[in-house]
Scaffold this active site. Sequence first.
Site: not given
Length: 543
Positions: A283, A312, A333, A381, A408
Amino acid sequence: MLKKNDIVEVEIVDLTHEGAGVAKVDGLVFFVENALPSEKILMRVLKVNKKIGFGKVEKYLVQSPHRNQDLDLAYLRSGIADLGHLSYPEQLKFKTKQVKDSLYKIAGIADVEVAETLGMEHPVKYRNKAQVPVRRVNGVLETGFFRKNSHNLMPLEDFFIQDPVIDQVVVALRDLLRRFDLKPYDEKEQSGLIRNLVVRRGHYSGQIMVVLVTTRPKVFRVDQLIEQVIKQFPEIVSVMQNINDQNTNAIFGKEWRTLYGQDYITDQMLGNDFQIAGLAFYQVNTEMAEKLYQTAIDFAELKKDDVVIDAYSGIGTIGLSVAKHVKEVYGVELIPEAVENSKKNAQLNNISNAHYVCDTAENAMKNWLKDGIQPTVILVDPPRKGLTESFIKASAQTGADRIAYISCNVATMARDIKLYQELGYELKKVQPVDLFPQTHHVETVALLSKLDVDKHISVEIELDEMDLTSAESKATYAQIKEYVWNKFELKVSTLYIAQIKKKCGIELREHYNKSKKDKQIIPQCTPEKEEAIMDALRHFKMI
């Protein structure tokens, strides 16, 4: 009928999702940059078709009291700060409204309270990463940012929302590239050497990584360039080269080389140390990311016996932050380097109960189900495109009590929540968090909780055999799931098993906190899966 270059007086009545002003004239909707609701302007028509048009401000007749008068318009024109002309308190209100509107319009949700957007105390100079194009402008190598909706470079030295030290490193590199006469990339001619500069800086550690993105491996006098920039910034611990020789808008190519030091920087997040590679997702606003992750952790109400899936997972920031508070963490991931970082980060923080795999989230979820891993909490996420339908169905099938969704892109989150609701989950809480002040982007944390099996009475299904009645003690839910999978290759959820048990008259332990909702929408077991579960119940002599 309005036409190009006409000038007309209009009032701005709304903002688009991306922060453009909205005006209505003669049945047409116009979008106007740098215009705010309640403002009256003289608008020049730039483009118009049958239903919509685009305009620009020729003159302000009445300005909004919420206008930020100090913003350099270069940040609007480049898109660096497309909401920077709006005062910060109003930016937060705008983002809260965006979340509410998306949940209502896409998922039909109006009865869940959306908290006010959590803001930043000093909402500038926060980005810990810069990706800066290098081009020739008026015969001179320049760094800066592309003008919005174009590839025309606007030279910039102060990027407004970036860490000032990163800005200084970019300027120093620009000057060295000029000094060593290294050619900037030319998109039209497909020529030149230096495409982009990428700079990362640890918010707490101060460590700096520099990435030179080039069109070919050989860079003339690169060792001297590195020596010079390190003299100015001794905090640089990593200089990487990425080779991208493709005609593409993608920043990075496939080949990476370490030119100096290590291939990562180290920084902290929620008290843990993290190694961050050049390609790894991390981030860009560390201060607000900690608040974002802490909100998700608080929403999940973690317990010592919880088994958590971290989908994720990036370099493990959120999964490793919760690992010390739960029984096990399983992370997935897609980027191999990030998975390796995750494993190293677990070792770095002496965490032994976090396990990471390199795969798509949906494949990993299916494999964990096959392996009998029974999560109680799922943390997601995802990227802007949101979750896949197969992942949502697989995650719902686990019967996890709580799903904390970090998003997001509130539009794809709302879409995904709608499907989760159809699969037996209820939206409980929503908290927007401002990770990207001065821009229209907003992060959101949502808590989904599993609905109980009965449409009218809440029934709690405990997997711990201590809580089972004597009729149920012949097999656990996990054993029934395993039997059904081995014999029929069907995946059945705890919810479906409970429905069939109830249908067969097997007593379920009733939860005294009965639901206040009389008409909950609960997914029902399919006939095929019902027969498979019935076979398992007969096998275990429960019916």
